[in-house]
Design an enzyme around this catalytic site. Structure first.
Site, short mmCIF file in Angstrom:
data_model
loop_
_atom_site.label_atom_id
_atom_site.label_comp_id
_atom_site.label_asym_id
_atom_site.label_seq_id
_atom_site.Cartn_x
_atom_site.Cartn_y
_atom_site.Cartn_z
N THR A 1 0.88 11.86 -4.16
CA THR A 1 1.73 11.38 -5.14
C THR A 1 2.09 9.80 -4.90
O THR A 1 1.97 9.26 -3.69
CB THR A 1 2.94 12.12 -5.14
OG1 THR A 1 4.06 11.69 -6.39
CG2 THR A 1 3.86 11.76 -3.90
N ASP B 1 -2.18 5.07 -2.09
CA ASP B 1 -1.63 5.09 -3.47
C ASP B 1 -2.06 3.68 -4.24
O ASP B 1 -2.05 2.70 -3.79
CB ASP B 1 -0.10 5.20 -3.60
CG ASP B 1 0.33 6.66 -2.94
OD1 ASP B 1 -0.66 7.47 -2.79
OD2 ASP B 1 1.63 6.58 -2.47
#
EC number: 3.2.1.68
Length: 776
Positions: A256, A154
């Site tokens: 995510t 991420d």
């Protein structure tokens, strides 16, 4: 989905100049976007879409984080907005990349044309952060391929919590994100099977909504290294099968922002637990994989799906195509500063819906920018992503977050205040428009037939923020919808007596499939997804144990911002000294019975089977903590409730009369007053009536038993007079949710039902409870 912060006002919209015409709809991934090996694995072809770029360069890396590029290659236009380059594997190895290949793109365009003296961290060639057409190119921001099949990490993670490196604007535009940025991972096609997909009709499903990590993170029966992973979730297939669940619905599992969840231990800082901030629509989230090597998350997800399929359980995914993790501009007064990870730096005006002057974003999501779902290229990405998850990853169906945004008929370059398809400005839900995304999806995929067979099950969260986005009952045939009215009206019936007018007619409509919402569009009872609670709000226990939300409490149950103030919850008088825990359990049994005995498709939240609590937090999106993780060490009361839930689900599955494929006819379903008389218009129209019963003619629906259900919404006891059961039979009690029946045998096993009697027999039913009888 709940959002931590909702924008105070949605922005207006106007004509977008200079946007090229969209290509026509085509076959799934007809542009062959993404990175792929050839058959001999001798070459890798990289293809990416940008209608406005003037130059795109591929950067290759030997690792996903913290290293400089090993090689670069300039892409060439390949037509229809596609840029491409093919790189020999031998050249990649010669550059020092001998393991997994990590990659990203840098792009130039009208607002930042290429200059030969440009270097990383340079402003050479810069014209503006955003131009009149909405372009936001910035070559200092390494871009993640929207079609990458895995992502390295991420943007925010244990090694980097500085989001400024990904921003545009005067303060950040020259900050190079290369070593920090998430990279795509080139994958060799997986050979892992996903098993045989169940073909069961949706009407026969019982859906269990759960978070992959929370499902097993504190399950001591699973080896520690597998807890909180896809692998660990697959090990729970037998648990769900034993409970009676036929479909597991996972909260978002596409990549995510959650790598920073553990940076500050025992704190909600930087946490995103639910996962509604998608960074890539093809990649399984790496954090949920035990095997984090390149290709590991993909194969592990597929193996998990196989485990569920082997147990006869469908796998559904919660998908978030209404917005992305890039969000909108950082403030409403500065259009120049925005986050650039991927889509925005490649083709901002294609992937996002822009407002007047093309400097800002139209937003019906609360996150800052609508995904441009009426644009064909953006739709292609949605369709291609769904196809990948269905065909390659084995997924059986999808729940679409804020699905009303996918019914938006407004488009950059085509909207004005008076435009026919956008009478309300930049947002207009129009299910009759064949070109909106929800209809495109129906054309591209086979929806599972009513009787079962191959196809996808499609579920809409039928609302968003603002405009005409509340669309419960408004989706076209082929779509099922989360029935928020079912939740609200039945909570009101149980918890708001004396505080608001309760309409027993609405309760009756809920029990019989919500024909007022779904029949006129040609849909069936099973298109109503019936739930009392889901992740977004209170748990089942808390609905009947809390007088309101308590989101400001200390870790691990808080603090959380946001959350609705409309919960229709009640602690059953506990705080007032008039109720007790046994009353709360009664109410929870009654609520779950509503869910499982009503026509429609029932949806329960993971943990409801043992009365999981969030201690009244109704928006725990940010708590990656023990509060959100399921536990499997239960009290006696919790174990008893599990038995109740298990037997209730088994009863539903054993009785086709509860799972009608079409609307009940008058001869199949009869409504009764407590007196035993058939309910007439006078009874229905009297808002002082809070008790109702109904009998289902089982044999007319292929069931060996008829079924009688009585609900007493009053706070005191009501006597019900039973109607005649089928000839030669009598009524037997299966369950009574009253306090006197609290315990291990609240819901009896088949064959252990208690004889009650025949026509004219009276039965005293305690307040706010439900009685279930069968004929035999």
């Amino acid at each position: 989905m709940k959002c931590p912060k909702i924008l105070a006002a949605l922005l207006g919209c106007a004509v977008l100049a200079g946007v090229p015409a969209m290509p026509a709809h085509a076959a799934i991934n007809s542009m062959s976007l993404g990175a792929s090996y050839d058959a001999q694995q001798a070459n890798i072809t990289f293809r990416v879409y940008s209608s406005q770029a003037t130059r795109i360069v591929l950067y290759l890396y030997s690792a996903g984080y913290g290293v400089q590029e090993s090689a670069t290659y300039t892409l060439s236009p390949a037509g229809s907005g596609v840029w491409a380059v093919t790189v020999p594997v031998s050249s990649i190895k010669a550059a020092g990349i001998t393991g997994a290949v990590y990659y990203g793109y840098r792009a130039w365009g009208p607002n930042w044309p290429y200059a030969s003296n440009w270097g990383k961290g340079s402003q050479a060639g810069f014209v503006s952060d955003v131009d009149a057409n909405g372009d936001r190119f910035n070559p200092n921001k390494l871009l993640l391929d929207p079609y990458a099949q895995e992502v390295s990490q991420d943007p925010l993670n244990p090694s980097n919590q500085n989001g400024n490196v990904f921003a545009s604007g005067a303060s950040y535009r020259t900050t190079d994100s290369g070593i920090y940025a998430p990279k795509g991972v080139v994958l060799v096609p997986s050979t892992q099977s996903t098993g045989t997909k169940p073909t069961r009709a949706q009407k026969d499903d019982v859906i269990y909504e759960v978070h992959v990590r929370g499902f097993t993170e504190q399950d001591t029966s699973i080896p520690a290294q597998y807890r909180g992973t896809y692998y660990g979730a697959g090990l729970k297939a037998s648990y769900l099968a034993s409970l009676g669940v036929t479909a597991v619905e996972f909260l978002p599992v596409q990549e995510t922002q959650n790598d920073a969840n553990d940076v500050v231990p025992n704190s909600d800082a930087n946490q995103n637990y639910w996962g509604y901030m998608t960074e890539n629509y093809f990649s399984p989230d790496r954090r949920y994989a035990y095997n984090k090597a390149a290709g590991g998350p993909t194969a592990e997800f597929q193996a998990m799906v196989q485990a569920f399929h082997n147990a006869g359980i469908k796998v559904y995914m919660d998908v978030v195509y209404n917005h992305t993790a890039e969000g909108g501009t950082w403030t409403s007064s500065d259009p120049t500063t925005a986050t650039i990870y991927s889509w925005r730096g490649l083709d901002n005006a294609t992937y996002y819906e822009l407002t007047s002057g093309n400097q800002y974003f139209y937003d019906n999501t609360g996150i800052g920018a609508n995904f441009n779902t009426y644009n064909t290229v953006a739709q292609n990405l949605i369709v291609d992503s769904l196809a990948y998850w269905a065909n390659t990853m084995g997924v059986d169906g999808f729940r679409f977050d804020l699905a009303s945004v996918l019914g938006n008929s407004c488009l950059n370059g085509a909207y004005t205040a008076s435009a026919p398809n956008c009478p309300n400005g930049g947002y207009n839900f129009d299910a009759a428009d064949s070109n909106v995304a929800i209809n495109r999806i129906l054309r591209e995929f086979t929806v599972r037939p009513a009787a079962g067979g191959s196809g996808l099950d499609l579920f809409a969260e039928p609302w968003a923020i603002g405009g005409n986005s509340y669309q419960l009952g408004g989706f076209p045939q082929g779509w099922s919808e989360w029935n928020g009215l079912f939740r609200d009206s039945l909570r009101q019936a149980q918890n708001e007596l004396g505080s608001m007018t309760i309409y027993v007619t609405q309760d009756a409509n809920d029990f019989s499939g919500s024909s007022n919402l779904f029949q006129s569009s040609g849909r069936s009872p099973w298109n109503s997804i019936n739930f009392i609670d889901v992740h977004d709000g209170m748990t089942l226990k808390d609905v009947y144990s809390c007088n309101g939300a308590n989101n400001s409490q200390a870790w691990p149950y808080g603090p959380s911002d946001g959350g609705t103030s409309t919960n229709y919850s009640w602690d059953q008088g506990m705080s007032a000294g008039t109720g007790a825990a046994v009353d709360q359990r009664r109410a929870a049994r009654t609520g779950m019975a509503f869910e499982m005995l009503s026509a429609g498709t029932p949806l329960m939240q993971g943990g409801d089977e043992y009365l999981r609590t969030l201690q009244c937090n109704n928006n725990a999106y940010n708590l990656d903590s023990s509060a959100n993780w399921l536990t499997y060490s239960w009290t006696t009361d919790q174990s008893n409730f599990y038995t109740f839930a298990q037997r209730l689900i088994a009863f539903r599955k054993a009785h086709p009369a509860l799972r009608p494929s079409s609307w009940y006819s008058g001869s199949q379903l009869t409504w009764y007053q407590p007196s035993g008389a058939v309910a007439d218009s006078n009874y229905w129209n009297n808002t002082s009536n809070y008790a109702i019963a109904y009998a289902i003619n089982g044999p007319s629906l292929g069931d060996s038993n008829s079924i009688y259900v009585a609900y007493n919404g009053w706070s005191s006891s009501v006597t019900f007079t039973l109607p005649a059961p089928p000839s030669g039979t009598q009524w037997y009690r299966v369950t009574d949710t009253c306090d006197w029946n609290d315990g291990a045998s609240t819901f009896v096993a088949p064959g252990s039902e208690t004889l009650i009697g025949g026509a004219g027999t009276t039965y005293g039913q305690c307040g706010q409870s439900l009685l279930l009888l069968i004929s035999k």
